[in-house]
Design a protein around this motif. Sequence first.
Motif, mmCIF file in Angstrom:
data_model
loop_
_atom_site.group_PDB
_atom_site.id
_atom_site.type_symbol
_atom_site.label_atom_id
_atom_site.label_comp_id
_atom_site.label_asym_id
_atom_site.label_seq_id
_atom_site.Cartn_x
_atom_site.Cartn_y
_atom_site.Cartn_z
ATOM 1 N N ARG A 64 -9.419 12.146 -4.783
ATOM 2 C CA ARG A 64 -7.888 12.206 -4.048
ATOM 3 C C ARG A 64 -6.990 13.533 -4.551
ATOM 4 N NH1 ARG A 64 -5.972 7.523 -1.886
ATOM 5 N NH2 ARG A 64 -7.178 5.789 -1.730
ATOM 6 N N ASP A 107 1.466 5.154 0.885
ATOM 7 C CA ASP A 107 1.297 6.440 1.749
ATOM 8 C C ASP A 107 1.970 7.591 1.481
ATOM 9 O OD1 ASP A 107 -0.554 5.211 3.913
ATOM 10 O OD2 ASP A 107 1.098 3.733 4.286
ATOM 11 N N GLY A 108 1.046 8.817 1.408
ATOM 12 C CA GLY A 108 1.753 10.011 1.050
ATOM 13 C C GLY A 108 1.066 10.804 -0.232
ATOM 14 N N ARG A 109 1.743 11.684 -0.433
ATOM 15 C CA ARG A 109 0.930 12.608 -1.706
ATOM 16 C C ARG A 109 2.132 13.113 -2.773
ATOM 17 N NH1 ARG A 109 -1.730 17.725 1.273
ATOM 18 N NH2 ARG A 109 0.384 17.737 2.207
ATOM 19 N N ARG A 137 0.836 -1.317 0.111
ATOM 20 C CA ARG A 137 0.075 0.085 0.079
ATOM 21 C C ARG A 137 0.984 1.192 -0.085
ATOM 22 N NH1 ARG A 137 -5.433 -0.455 0.727
ATOM 23 N NH2 ARG A 137 -6.095 -2.575 1.318
ATOM 24 N N ASP A 194 -3.524 12.552 -3.207
ATOM 25 C CA ASP A 194 -3.154 11.602 -2.039
ATOM 26 C C ASP A 194 -3.337 10.556 -2.400
ATOM 27 O OD1 ASP A 194 -2.935 10.641 0.448
ATOM 28 O OD2 ASP A 194 -4.879 11.936 1.277
ATOM 29 N N SER A 240 -2.686 8.174 -0.265
ATOM 30 C CA SER A 240 -2.733 7.179 1.105
ATOM 31 C C SER A 240 -3.722 6.008 0.949
ATOM 32 C CB SER A 240 -3.418 8.054 2.270
ATOM 33 O OG SER A 240 -2.360 9.291 2.369
ATOM 34 N N ASP A 241 -3.156 4.845 1.348
ATOM 35 C CA ASP A 241 -3.843 3.534 1.530
ATOM 36 C C ASP A 241 -4.006 2.905 0.218
ATOM 37 O OD1 ASP A 241 -4.240 1.755 3.574
ATOM 38 O OD2 ASP A 241 -6.409 1.847 3.519
#
Length: 367
Positions: A178, A139-141, A137, A198, A200-201
């Motif tokens: 997102r 995580d972050g942008r 997965r 984004d 994330s996940d």
Amino acid sequence: MTSPARSPIHPKDWTTLEAVRALAAEWDRANGDELFPAARIAALHEVRALAGFVDVSTPERTDALVDVLRAIGGADLSLGRVFEGHVNAAQLVSVYGDDAQRQTLARGLDAGRVSGVWNTEPTPGLSIRQDGNNRWRLDGRKSFATGAGHLEQILVTARNETGGKQLVLVAIAGETARADNSGWQVRGMRGTGSGLFDFSDMPIGPEGMIGAPDVYETEPKFSAGAWRFTAVQLGAIEALVRHLRDHLVQTGKGADPIQRARFAACLTETRSAGLWVRRAAHLAETQAAEAIPFVLMTRGVVEEAGLKTMEAAARSVGTASFFAASRIDRITRDLGLYLRQPVPDQARDRAAAAWLEDDCWGDDRWW
């Protein structure tokens, strides 16, 4: 309404370059909306431009890509930025992906799927975490993400658990929630929609892992690949010269020797920049030893041509060049921003340092 790409003035036996030039000439007659250029991208797909430049390993294919990038840049710099990123993504997957990933790439290109490459990120950056056997997965942008909320898949760099920079191909079609383009409040290049995204996940599997960690910054491909956006910028500068020429002819100002001298300076700067861009492209695509300093110096040459031509157009045309409907205004606003990408002063400094250390011109020393 008939698509420009399918209209009778575009014969079926035209090459992609011929069709793109015809489209670009049509688009250059009006500014168009400063929104993400979805319709124009679709037209490029119709004339096989999206799928046409995965492999530019021959001199002829390199020249064709140079000229397609110039044509698109002269019509719409936001479109040029999106298209150049798409070509970059397709080439990276082709070079570093496995057979299955290349086959998936080919099917996507045939279907008109548009990609891009996002590397810039706010702290702490994009990372990958394990989520079961052969599953991960994100995580972050990512920031300054061209086409955020519009592109269908994106190639991103993300730190793995050992700190390596992994290329990951992520399907983002439909993930508009997102994307945050609210901060993209700029004078130029509005149509790129370069906002935040984004991740994330978001789940990824092995099919999304492109190449080994850290291949993205493999040289000379990483730095020398900048030649592509210099070709896009060059196209816009050439368009400015054309529009300036039309103004001087239509208004009779071309009879003024001061105006002619100013136009002559623009013409020589732009034509010279074109020689640098084409040479840079061939050195980069053959991975020549001097490719990196030559491309870095080319960026400075194109920047100088752009700055001088923008100033000359404003001085020659005057107030009329600042109206919103003016092509000169639109090109100048877009080009003024695009020329800032990325760290132009550092690029020229690196090139000069390389030339001080060794003659980077090639077989014919210096000249």
